[in-house]
Each structure stands twice: as C-alpha cells, then as structure tokens.
Design a protein around this motif. Structure first.
Motif, PDB file in Angstrom:
ATOM      1  N   ARG A 179     -11.696  35.579  -3.253  1.00 19.75           N
ATOM      2  CA  ARG A 179     -12.475  35.726  -4.486  1.00 19.75           C
ATOM      3  C   ARG A 179     -13.513  36.835  -4.319  1.00 19.75           C
ATOM      4  O   ARG A 179     -13.827  37.247  -3.212  1.00 19.75           O
ATOM      5  CB  ARG A 179     -13.182  34.408  -4.811  1.00 19.75           C
ATOM      6  N   LYS A 180     -14.017  37.315  -5.426  1.00 21.57           N
ATOM      7  CA  LYS A 180     -15.068  38.337  -5.428  1.00 21.57           C
ATOM      8  C   LYS A 180     -16.309  37.779  -6.106  1.00 21.57           C
ATOM      9  O   LYS A 180     -16.229  36.904  -6.964  1.00 21.57           O
ATOM     10  CB  LYS A 180     -14.618  39.588  -6.194  1.00 21.57           C
ATOM     11  N   VAL A 181     -17.469  38.285  -5.735  1.00 23.26           N
ATOM     12  CA  VAL A 181     -18.738  37.924  -6.359  1.00 23.26           C
ATOM     13  C   VAL A 181     -19.494  39.206  -6.672  1.00 23.26           C
ATOM     14  O   VAL A 181     -19.257  40.248  -6.085  1.00 23.26           O
ATOM     15  CB  VAL A 181     -19.599  37.012  -5.447  1.00 23.26           C
ATOM     16  N   MET A 182     -20.403  39.140  -7.649  1.00 20.63           N
ATOM     17  CA  MET A 182     -21.225  40.290  -7.978  1.00 20.63           C
ATOM     18  C   MET A 182     -22.551  40.164  -7.237  1.00 20.63           C
ATOM     19  O   MET A 182     -23.271  39.188  -7.408  1.00 20.63           O
ATOM     20  CB  MET A 182     -21.504  40.387  -9.479  1.00 20.63           C
ATOM     21  N   ARG A 183     -22.840  41.120  -6.394  1.00 19.81           N
ATOM     22  CA  ARG A 183     -24.087  41.115  -5.636  1.00 19.81           C
ATOM     23  C   ARG A 183     -25.091  41.995  -6.367  1.00 19.81           C
ATOM     24  O   ARG A 183     -24.827  43.164  -6.650  1.00 19.81           O
ATOM     25  CB  ARG A 183     -23.844  41.650  -4.239  1.00 19.81           C
ATOM     26  N   ILE A 184     -26.243  41.415  -6.680  1.00 21.95           N
ATOM     27  CA  ILE A 184     -27.300  42.130  -7.384  1.00 21.95           C
ATOM     28  C   ILE A 184     -28.543  42.101  -6.504  1.00 21.95           C
ATOM     29  O   ILE A 184     -28.952  41.047  -6.049  1.00 21.95           O
ATOM     30  CB  ILE A 184     -27.605  41.475  -8.749  1.00 21.95           C
ATOM     31  N   ARG A 242     -23.145  30.774 -11.923  1.00 23.83           N
ATOM     32  CA  ARG A 242     -23.746  30.149 -10.750  1.00 23.83           C
ATOM     33  C   ARG A 242     -24.492  31.238  -9.992  1.00 23.83           C
ATOM     34  O   ARG A 242     -23.970  32.332  -9.803  1.00 23.83           O
ATOM     35  CB  ARG A 242     -22.687  29.527  -9.859  1.00 23.83           C
ATOM     36  N   VAL A 243     -25.694  30.946  -9.572  1.00 26.80           N
ATOM     37  CA  VAL A 243     -26.520  31.915  -8.850  1.00 26.80           C
ATOM     38  C   VAL A 243     -26.807  31.363  -7.464  1.00 26.80           C
ATOM     39  O   VAL A 243     -27.203  30.206  -7.311  1.00 26.80           O
ATOM     40  CB  VAL A 243     -27.857  32.163  -9.591  1.00 26.80           C
ATOM     41  N   LYS A 244     -26.584  32.180  -6.449  1.00 22.52           N
ATOM     42  CA  LYS A 244     -26.883  31.784  -5.086  1.00 22.52           C
ATOM     43  C   LYS A 244     -27.913  32.777  -4.535  1.00 22.52           C
ATOM     44  O   LYS A 244     -27.660  33.970  -4.462  1.00 22.52           O
ATOM     45  CB  LYS A 244     -25.631  31.817  -4.217  1.00 22.52           C
TER      46      LYS A 244
END
Length: 59
Positions: A14-19, A49-51
């Motif tokens: 899976r991919k996530v958006m890193r900000i 969802r925010v981690k």
C-alpha cells in the motif's frame, strides 16, 4: 518536505501520503499541504486516518 506517496509503514503493498513541514525563508509563505481531486458528486463518503510520527512536535 513536499507531500509525496511512500510505502505504507505496515504494508509495503500500500501507499500513504506523507506530509511534512520544511521551513524556507526564501518563500513568501512556506505553508505546506496537499490537494487530492475527487469526482464532483452531490453525495458520497470519504474516510481519513492520520498517523503522527512520535518525533512530531507543534510548530
């Protein structure tokens, strides 16, 4: 650091958006963010969802 897609920390499939935030005195406004375009519709649903990284601190 500009927003970018990166591998999910718990699932490499899976991919996530890193900000993130990187101060830059050469810019008039160095606020960072991300925009994701969704199809125009009258109704729908989105989940977010925010981690936060343990090393995160307020600015």
């Amino acid at each position: 650091m500009a927003p970018l897609l990166t591998a999910h920390p718990d699932n490499a499939q899976r991919k996530v958006m890193r900000i993130g935030y990187t101060p830059n005195d050469s810019l008039l406004n160095d606020v960072d963010g991300a925009l994701w375009n969704f199809p125009a519709t009258r109704n729908g649903e989105i989940g977010v969802r925010v981690k936060m990284a343990e090393s995160s601190k307020p600015i």
